[in-house]
Design a protein around this motif. Sequence first.
Motif, PDB file in Angstrom:
ATOM      1  N   GLY A 147      14.320 -73.655  57.754  1.00  0.00           N
ATOM      2  CA  GLY A 147      13.186 -73.338  56.891  1.00  0.00           C
ATOM      3  C   GLY A 147      13.401 -73.785  55.458  1.00  0.00           C
ATOM      4  N   GLY A 148      12.283 -73.986  54.758  1.00  0.00           N
ATOM      5  CA  GLY A 148      12.343 -74.476  53.390  1.00  0.00           C
ATOM      6  C   GLY A 148      13.193 -73.658  52.438  1.00  0.00           C
ATOM      7  N   PRO A 149      12.991 -72.322  52.346  1.00  0.00           N
ATOM      8  CA  PRO A 149      13.790 -71.538  51.404  1.00  0.00           C
ATOM      9  C   PRO A 149      15.291 -71.669  51.623  1.00  0.00           C
ATOM     10  N   LEU A 150      15.741 -71.619  52.873  1.00  0.00           N
ATOM     11  CA  LEU A 150      17.172 -71.711  53.144  1.00  0.00           C
ATOM     12  C   LEU A 150      17.689 -73.144  52.991  1.00  0.00           C
ATOM     13  N   HIS A 151      16.806 -74.126  53.096  1.00  0.00           N
ATOM     14  CA  HIS A 151      17.218 -75.516  52.895  1.00  0.00           C
ATOM     15  C   HIS A 151      17.376 -75.832  51.405  1.00  0.00           C
ATOM     16  N   GLY A 177      10.222 -60.392  51.775  1.00  0.00           N
ATOM     17  CA  GLY A 177      11.478 -61.023  52.147  1.00  0.00           C
ATOM     18  C   GLY A 177      11.348 -62.451  52.643  1.00  0.00           C
ATOM     19  N   THR A 178      10.252 -63.141  52.304  1.00  0.00           N
ATOM     20  CA  THR A 178      10.046 -64.524  52.746  1.00  0.00           C
ATOM     21  C   THR A 178       9.932 -65.446  51.531  1.00  0.00           C
ATOM     22  N   GLY A 179       9.545 -66.709  51.789  1.00  0.00           N
ATOM     23  CA  GLY A 179       9.420 -67.648  50.687  1.00  0.00           C
ATOM     24  C   GLY A 179       8.396 -67.236  49.659  1.00  0.00           C
ATOM     25  N   ALA A 180       7.256 -66.689  50.117  1.00  0.00           N
ATOM     26  CA  ALA A 180       6.232 -66.233  49.182  1.00  0.00           C
ATOM     27  C   ALA A 180       6.757 -65.086  48.320  1.00  0.00           C
ATOM     28  N   LYS A 182      12.390 -65.198  60.821  1.00  0.00           N
ATOM     29  CA  LYS A 182      12.719 -65.125  62.245  1.00  0.00           C
ATOM     30  C   LYS A 182      14.228 -65.124  62.427  1.00  0.00           C
ATOM     31  N   ILE A 183      14.673 -64.383  63.422  1.00  0.00           N
ATOM     32  CA  ILE A 183      16.036 -64.484  63.928  1.00  0.00           C
ATOM     33  C   ILE A 183      15.928 -64.779  65.416  1.00  0.00           C
ATOM     34  N   LEU A 201      13.588 -68.847  57.526  1.00  0.00           N
ATOM     35  CA  LEU A 201      12.657 -68.276  56.559  1.00  0.00           C
ATOM     36  C   LEU A 201      11.570 -69.284  56.262  1.00  0.00           C
ATOM     37  N   GLY A 202      10.337 -68.852  56.347  1.00  0.00           N
ATOM     38  CA  GLY A 202       9.200 -69.691  55.999  1.00  0.00           C
ATOM     39  C   GLY A 202       8.479 -69.137  54.790  1.00  0.00           C
TER      40      GLY A 202
END
Length: 428
Positions: free
Chosen positions: A214-218, A127-130, A108-109, A102-103
Amino acid sequence: MTTAYSLGLDVGSTTLKAVLLNGDTIVHQEYRRHNADVQAELIRLVDDVAKAHPGIEAAVAITGSGGLGIAQALDVEFIQEVIASTYAVQRHYPDVDVAIELGGEDAKITYFKPVPEQRMNGTCAGGTGAFIDQMAILLRTDAPGLNDLAAGHLHLYPIASRCGVFAKSDLQPLINDGARHEDLAASIFQAVATQTISGLAQGRPVRGQVIFLGGPLHFLPELRHAFERTLEGQATDFLVPEQAQIFVGLGAAEKAGKTVLSLEELAHRLVERRHLVPASGRMAALFPTPESRAEFDQRHTTHRFARKDLADARGACFLGIDAGSTTIKAVLIDQDDNILWSHYASNQGDPVAAAITIATEVRHALPGPAVIAQSCVTGYGEGLIKAALHIDCGEVETIAHFRAADKIAPGVTAIIDIGGQDMKYMRV
């Protein structure tokens, strides 16, 4: 020319990442938001790296959704982000079956077996970081605050995540009805996980060892837990690399090799050639001349309700509250329909507290000879506000809107209303 150093710059939709390698060792890494000022923040980032490691030359590669134009302007190698990410995963985690990334504005998968296959969202940032940032604002917090709230959830609500507008339409009534913010935060993360898997996998199972990037999942462990709940019974193992937030930049650094230059030269090129980077086009001004603005203002101030100073109020007064989806409005009038006081502000996700503030302010400001003879509430939060403040009556918002419109424009035949979460056209 060869060098032991390599630098990967990931220019994302909302963040910039930099990874400086000395051989296989990360000697410097950066992750920062650019706040839509990509070029200025990139100049600062590269300058910071150059000052921290003076005098070195590095193989430089740029990646990311916003990197192509910058790479071309700087005469630097560009590596597509999917290639960079896939290269890094296969090099460091060869047993991984699926990567979920997730960015800021993309998701992406990537399936690695039997052969790599990557699936990515379109131009919508749902459904993303934004999207997570946007939803956090509704709960009066930020992404880390949303994560802290979600840790205490007890219940999950169905929330749309394909589009921020749909999600707000699901969330706002729950907020107005007093749903626990902990439950809403966890529901937002669950919606992101469901959207990513159902929208991108499209029926293909996500099995085996899964890596989160990605940042959100990290940064958001509760978001990872939402994915783990969704994939329970399918995936056998979940990995979170220590460098998950900079993984694409790491892949770019590891693949870099075509462009070698000093970090000082790279910083110099960024300053000298910033005008070569394509800029976004601008729309024409809404009011091209001062005269056109004056004409608009004149046309839209023709109809006005009479107003009187609240200090001059006498006798019976009437309070109307409109508890909307995102804002709260209130008007106090006298027996002759003069507006004595009005209020318009965000409900800050807590319509009851906003209504209490309004009632308190009106009562304290009302002079002795005047009283609130009756009160009425309308809007999304009608039932909640009526019960909480013992309001005398409630009214359907379309009827309330019509009565006010007919008062200012007798015989009105059509009403257009655009609100925080809805829009209406009424033919009378």
